[in-house]
Scaffold this active site. Sequence first.
Site, short mmCIF file in Angstrom:
data_model
loop_
_atom_site.label_atom_id
_atom_site.label_comp_id
_atom_site.label_asym_id
_atom_site.label_seq_id
_atom_site.Cartn_x
_atom_site.Cartn_y
_atom_site.Cartn_z
NE ARG A 17 -15.39 -23.31 13.34
CZ ARG A 17 -14.49 -23.52 14.28
NH1 ARG A 17 -14.86 -23.83 15.52
NH2 ARG A 17 -13.20 -23.36 14.03
CG ASP A 18 -12.41 -19.86 15.50
OD1 ASP A 18 -12.72 -20.03 16.68
OD2 ASP A 18 -11.23 -19.72 15.13
CG HIS A 212 -6.33 -19.40 13.15
ND1 HIS A 212 -7.56 -19.61 12.56
CD2 HIS A 212 -6.61 -19.12 14.44
CE1 HIS A 212 -8.52 -19.46 13.46
NE2 HIS A 212 -7.96 -19.17 14.62
CG HIS A 214 -6.42 -16.47 18.75
ND1 HIS A 214 -7.20 -17.08 19.68
CD2 HIS A 214 -6.83 -16.94 17.55
CE1 HIS A 214 -8.05 -17.91 19.08
NE2 HIS A 214 -7.84 -17.85 17.79
CB CYS A 245 -9.07 -15.19 24.72
SG CYS A 245 -7.80 -16.32 25.32
CG ASN A 254 -10.70 -15.99 15.97
OD1 ASN A 254 -9.87 -16.81 15.62
ND2 ASN A 254 -11.90 -16.34 16.43
#
Lengths: 306, 306
Positions: A17-18, A212, A214, A245, A254
């Site tokens: 998804r992300d 979460h 990055h 990004c 991520n």
Amino acid sequence: MFNTLPKSARIIEVGPRDGLQNEAKVLDLSTKVEFIDRLALTGLETIEVTSFVRADKIPQMGDAKELFKTIKERDYYNKLNLPCLVPNTKGMELAIDNGVKEVAIFTATSNTFNQRNINATIEESLERFRPVAKLATDNGIKIRGYISTVFGCPYEGETSVDSLMDILSALKDMGCYEISLGDTIGVANPLQVKNILSRVFKTHSANELAMHFHDTRGLALANILASLEMGATNFDSSAAGLGGCPYAKGATGNVATEDVVYMLESMGVSTGVDLEKMAHASKYILEALGKESSSKYLTAYLASGK
Amino acid sequence: MFNTLPKSARIIEVGPRDGLQNEAKVLDLSTKVEFIDRLALTGLETIEVTSFVRADKIPQMGDAKELFKTIKERDYYNKLNLPCLVPNTKGMELAIDNGVKEVAIFTATSNTFNQRNINATIEESLERFRPVAKLATDNGIKIRGYISTVFGCPYEGETSVDSLMDILSALKDMGCYEISLGDTIGVANPLQVKNILSRVFKTHSANELAMHFHDTRGLALANILASLEMGATNFDSSAAGLGGCPYAKGATGNVATEDVVYMLESMGVSTGVDLEKMAHASKYILEALGKESSSKYLTAYLASGK
């Protein structure tokens, strides 16, 4: 100087998804399903699989219904947590209709970011999600929350920890069993992570939170280490670092699942994830996207001829 | 849970030697000098510039004499530490003849690694370097020591911490003012780093040691964070992550100076290094090599259009 590390940690895989939502190339349904099938074999317990959004706005997720219909037939549908993002009541209704058992809702600690992202202030976004959360709860659907820009905003810079605390309470009150604190633009540093978590853990327990990070500036694993030392045990990550990004083309987004799992396992923190099977899933999706891995572990693993 | 971080740290830039020696492309003298000139403007205090080795064995360093002759004319020759690697007495004599004020000598905690690298056991390597170190001391030349495979060996796996302690003592006895502990193949993890440093710091102070991490599996910054929390303050790194990994083609080797400086500065640990000037030096050398950065910070910085 030594902090006790937890015995185990849970990885929330957000690649389908992300990750894929932030890749320019739109993949076909069968490729995405094959990717999820492979991820389901790795030992991951939680895989965020799609988002019930408007196909004209986010074509990468345009086949959410078809995708979930296929996933629902799989053996792992009953064994794994397979959250889907829902942006509003419409999305929530689609999720219910399609047999989704867990949804994710989202806001941010920055008003400007929220305005640009979902055209709502923080308060308006919480208002928007209250009926969504009620629908979920009424239908026995678990809710995961995301808070973006916790460690910094591309428009506002540092954001308020007071605001974070208020949003955490609001999301918890709506019924979120877990809330993910996002370093949306990859500007967190380990000292900041420790400072913010020392505040958050005064009123929230580690099992209510996920981190979460990055890897935009390479600090994701250091930030995860800092989080672990503070007691955090849930970590979002994306296979092969899928996603990039959105604020710096070509930069990493991520943190890669492989890097997180490798670090945790190397320190004896059990994740239940098989790195060889992760590499198998990641290699497949990287080839489909025509893209290099942003995971240093995976790059080294693939370079070793595996 | 909070460990006091040091107020400042020292970066030892190894790009022109350790980095370029491990790049396939052999650069011409003027390119290397321009690179060092740019690095000298960044605020770095220590730059390892070349190696007095046989040109037929290591063509990348084949112009050590000419390079150092040029560097000697620069203003910064009197201001910065500019160590050169010397593998034996012959190299040491060349270093003396050419006005080198600091040299580096090296061994490893693994016999097999030493045998394959310099055709000597650990003990033989120490014997070989004793007259080299004496020559240096007699000529008022500072000596830096490197110990490879401290956290793991490509042939032997884990290596002995007892052996590390013996080698540290031997190198200190030879006159090394600082000894760099190398994670040659990038297999260290933060817990291991803390365990080993808790032993090392019983008998050695932080200012006698440097940490030399490779980012092959993405853990270098997490390992640096762990080292900082144990009290370490000296870190080897390579501009843009030059060097690659000799044990996995395509994988990352030396941790990138930009990533290290960014992490440290973001936590308020002063390095004295200007990141914009570092990017300027790194961009130059990456273009000369025709190579992408392995520094995530630098990639994000360059992607932002700077």
